[in-house]
Scaffold this motif. Structure first.
Motif, short mmCIF file in Angstrom:
data_model
loop_
_atom_site.label_atom_id
_atom_site.label_comp_id
_atom_site.label_asym_id
_atom_site.label_seq_id
_atom_site.Cartn_x
_atom_site.Cartn_y
_atom_site.Cartn_z
N GLY A 134 20.08 -19.01 -15.23
CA GLY A 134 20.77 -17.76 -14.93
C GLY A 134 20.04 -16.55 -15.49
N GLU A 135 19.53 -16.69 -16.71
CA GLU A 135 18.80 -15.59 -17.34
C GLU A 135 17.56 -15.22 -16.53
N VAL A 136 16.83 -16.21 -16.05
CA VAL A 136 15.61 -15.96 -15.28
C VAL A 136 15.96 -15.31 -13.94
N ILE A 137 17.01 -15.77 -13.29
CA ILE A 137 17.41 -15.17 -12.02
C ILE A 137 17.77 -13.70 -12.21
N ASP A 138 18.57 -13.40 -13.23
CA ASP A 138 18.98 -12.02 -13.47
C ASP A 138 17.78 -11.12 -13.77
N ALA A 139 16.85 -11.61 -14.61
CA ALA A 139 15.68 -10.81 -14.95
C ALA A 139 14.79 -10.60 -13.73
N ALA A 140 14.67 -11.61 -12.88
CA ALA A 140 13.84 -11.48 -11.68
C ALA A 140 14.44 -10.46 -10.72
N GLU A 147 26.67 -11.92 -15.92
CA GLU A 147 25.43 -12.66 -15.89
C GLU A 147 25.60 -13.92 -15.05
N THR A 148 24.51 -14.28 -14.36
CA THR A 148 24.54 -15.46 -13.51
C THR A 148 24.63 -16.72 -14.36
N GLU A 149 25.56 -17.60 -14.02
CA GLU A 149 25.70 -18.87 -14.72
C GLU A 149 25.72 -19.99 -13.68
N ILE A 150 24.91 -21.00 -13.91
CA ILE A 150 24.87 -22.15 -13.01
C ILE A 150 25.01 -23.41 -13.84
N ASP A 151 26.06 -24.16 -13.58
CA ASP A 151 26.29 -25.43 -14.27
C ASP A 151 25.81 -26.56 -13.38
N ALA A 152 24.82 -27.29 -13.85
CA ALA A 152 24.24 -28.36 -13.05
C ALA A 152 25.00 -29.66 -13.24
N ASP A 153 25.19 -30.37 -12.16
CA ASP A 153 25.79 -31.70 -12.23
C ASP A 153 24.75 -32.69 -12.75
#
Length: 257
Positions: free
Chosen positions: A143-149, A232-238
């Motif tokens: 999520g951090e990388v997506i937001d910064a990009a 902030e973008t958050e992605i929880d992976a299965d």
């Protein structure tokens, strides 16, 4: 804490496989007993073959994603210049995030006439894309990388794939094979009991079809003013699963021998 979770192995296809093998091992169109001959039940022909699958789940420890920039203009040169400027900004953002050079690979680069361009008064539209393949070994930073990009100008964030590193896959492969072998043993014992014979040992083993499932997430994001107020973008992976197949051949003899 070991977060790996072992699942019950899948035995799809086992019944069909063993049925054919038992037919060869336990029956024949030329029955020597009917001809008054002695039947040797300890020969190599007396076998039961089982194919079983094993599966292990674990949390992903690697993520890959496609991140890039797009540009539209009335000339190919203008599109190329815009892509160069914004791509440099994107690379600087990757550097600021501490992503190593081998974690960022050049992806697709293209400048072409827009298929939907309107040609009025000789004006033609061009579109261009420049993407990068980004690999992270810390999946918590996706999520951090997506937001910064996106803040650096990225307007093309593709699907995020969660998987495991090669060394993790190698270790889990062993666990998946163990699971498959244990299931094969259980199936063979059941078949032998059902047919009234006794297993005498393993005569052959082969393994195949080691597979790693990839968990994919489509990324939804905003690049307009509304994005400034977005969380902030958050992605929880299965969990990611690793599966393997094992084919085991067992010898058997009559229960009374």
């Amino acid at each position: 804490m070991d977060r790996r979770q072992f699942l019950a192995a899948s035995t799809v296809g086992v019944a069909a496989t063993t049925a054919g093998c038992l037919g060869n091992a336990l029956s024949s169109t030329d029955d020597p007993a009917q001809a008054g001959e002695d039947v040797d039940t300890t020969t190599a022909d007396n076998t039961i073959t089982v194919t079983a699958d094993g599966e292990v789940e674990t949390e992903p420890d690697r993520a890959t994603m496609s991140i890039g920039v797009e540009s539209v203009d009335e000339s190919a040169d203008a599109v190329s210049d815009d892509l160069a400027t914004r791509s440099e900004q994107l690379r600087e953002a990757f550097d600021d995030l501490g992503i190593p050079e081998d974690g960022v690979e050049e992806g697709q680069y293209s400048v072409r006439p827009s298929p939907a361009a309107r040609r009025e008064d000789g004006v033609e539209e061009f579109v261009g894309t420049h993407s990068y393949q980004v690999t992270l070994d810390d999946v918590e930073r996706v999520g951090e990388v997506i937001d910064a990009a996106v803040d650096a100008g990225a307007d093309d964030v593709g699907r995020v794939n969660f998987t495991v590193r090669d060394e993790t896959r190698a270790e889990l492969r062993k666990d998946a094979i163990d699971d498959a072998l244990a299931t094969a043993d259980e199936e063979a014992e059941h078949i032998a009991s059902n047919r009234g014979v006794e297993l005498t040992g393993t005569t052959a083993v082969t393994t195949s079809d080691v597979r790693v499932s990839t968990v994919r997430h489509d990324v939804a994001y905003e690049t307009d003013d509304a994005a400034d107020a977005a969380p902030e973008t958050e992605i929880d992976a299965d969990p990611v699963s690793v599966t393997a197949s094992a084919t085991v051949e067992y010898g058997f003899s009559d229960a009374g021998d």
